[in-house]
Design an enzyme around this catalytic site. Structure first.
Site, PDB file in Angstrom:
ATOM      1  N   GLU A  70      85.066  14.923  62.360  1.00  0.00           N
ATOM      2  CA  GLU A  70      86.232  15.155  63.212  1.00  0.00           C
ATOM      3  C   GLU A  70      85.798  15.460  64.639  1.00  0.00           C
ATOM      4  OE1 GLU A  70      89.569  18.488  64.180  1.00  0.00           O
ATOM      5  OE2 GLU A  70      89.020  18.311  62.076  1.00  0.00           O
ATOM      6  N   SER A  92      82.655  19.996  52.987  1.00  0.00           N
ATOM      7  CA  SER A  92      83.980  20.234  53.569  1.00  0.00           C
ATOM      8  C   SER A  92      83.944  21.421  54.516  1.00  0.00           C
ATOM      9  CB  SER A  92      84.995  20.499  52.447  1.00  0.00           C
ATOM     10  OG  SER A  92      86.174  21.070  52.960  1.00  0.00           O
ATOM     11  N   HIS A 148      86.497  15.066  52.342  1.00  0.00           N
ATOM     12  CA  HIS A 148      85.230  15.663  51.934  1.00  0.00           C
ATOM     13  C   HIS A 148      85.318  16.274  50.536  1.00  0.00           C
ATOM     14  CE1 HIS A 148      83.400  15.953  56.228  1.00  0.00           C
ATOM     15  NE2 HIS A 148      83.054  14.866  55.604  1.00  0.00           N
ATOM     16  N   CYS A 150      94.528  12.340  59.841  1.00  0.00           N
ATOM     17  CA  CYS A 150      95.490  13.441  59.697  1.00  0.00           C
ATOM     18  C   CYS A 150      96.313  13.562  60.978  1.00  0.00           C
ATOM     19  CB  CYS A 150      94.736  14.745  59.434  1.00  0.00           C
ATOM     20  SG  CYS A 150      95.750  16.229  59.618  1.00  0.00           S
ATOM     21  N   HIS A 206      89.653  12.533  58.833  1.00  0.00           N
ATOM     22  CA  HIS A 206      89.058  13.270  59.952  1.00  0.00           C
ATOM     23  C   HIS A 206      89.109  12.499  61.265  1.00  0.00           C
ATOM     24  CE1 HIS A 206      86.832  14.244  56.167  1.00  0.00           C
ATOM     25  NE2 HIS A 206      87.158  15.458  56.524  1.00  0.00           N
TER      26      HIS A 206
END
Length: 282
Positions: A128, A222, A43, A98, A76
């Site tokens: 996410e 973000s 982001h 991640c 995400h």
């Protein structure tokens, strides 16, 4: 002269570094095939603009990624069924999720297979969160505050699983645990908040107590950057959120003696460096 104190944790986290390194490596070795990302890889608008110039295409749905092309999964993560669809259609999937998000996905999957209902502390619109929810087959409830958790009807004859988006506020999560303990229901708690997020927030709070004003650098979309702004303001220090140096309120800032500077986990170092240089010349 304005004194500027920069947070040690400002800038890219491990998960963002890994995701961008995977994408960079793919760009370097890729000769003919097109590269797609299912949603922004991180982001930060400036980073995304750089990748667009390199020919990376942002796809909005799995259908937008053609068979045989490279499909990069964003940091995400993406919903479980979207990843399965990409693989079934013959897309060359590169998973840049991640590791902390991937761990959260797998923990939720493991702990909801016995009919436990997921209670997820997270932001409704965040990608996410959409991914995490997809790993709970027995039902989900999403909340973004204690008040929203309190409004969820919980049944004593059902089992629950409590988890959080990796970038959420740990203090609110701990308050959620205490609330559920008071309800006397059967629930398990998952440790899914990223330590790097916690450290970044704690340093921002600590730094805010030593300065007159805080600058937080990072994309407005973000989640972890917005959370930094929130924890600083909750601590009682005035805070300005900027994406780039041109947004700095210089006339206001030149009257301030001490400024704290931090940045979200998807903010490139060079953007923070430029802002620090400008502030130090005030």
């Amino acid at each position: 002269m304005v004194k500027v104190i920069r947070a040690e944790t400002a800038g890219f986290c491990m998960g963002v570094d890994l995701a961008l390194n995977k994408l960079d490596s793919l760009i370097d070795k890729n000769e003919n095939g097109k590269i797609y990302i299912l949603g922004p890889i991180i982001h930060n608008p400036q980073v995304l603009e750089d990748y667009e110039k390199k020919g990376v295409i942002t796809a909005h749905t799995p259908d937008d990624v053609p068979e045989g092309a490279y499909g990069v999964i964003r940091a995400h993560g993406i919903p479980k069924n979207a990843e399965e669809e990409l693989r079934l259609r013959g897309v060359n999937v590169i998973d840049a999720t991640c590791p902390k998000v991937k761990k959260a996905q797998l923990l939720i999957k493991k702990n909801t297979e016995d009919d436990r209902i997921l209670l997820l502390y997270g932001e409704d619109s965040h990608p996410e969160v959409k991914g995490l929810l997809s790993y709970a087959p027995s039902g989900t409830h999403l909340f973004d505050s204690i008040e929203e958790l309190e409004a969820i009807k919980l049944y004593p004859d059902k089992k629950y699983c409590l988890a959080a988006q990796t970038t959420q506020d740990r203090s609110v999560y701990e308050e959620s645990i205490r609330f559920l303990e008071g309800k006397g229901i059967d629930f398990v708690t998952l440790n899914t908040i990223c330590d790097a997020t916690r450290q970044r927030q704690e340093e921002a709070i600590s730094l805010s107590r030593k300065v007159d004003h805080m600058i937080v650098v990072g994309g407005r979309i973000s989640g972890n950057t917005r959370r930094l702004v929130q924890v600083v303001e909750t601590a009682g220090t005035k805070c300005t959120h900027v994406e780039v140096a041109a947004e700095l309120p210089l006339d206001e800032l030149k009257e301030i003696k001490t400024i704290g500077l931090t940045a979200g986990a998807s903010t490139p170092k060079h953007l923070v460096d430029i802002i620090q240089q400008i502030l130090e010349k005030l």
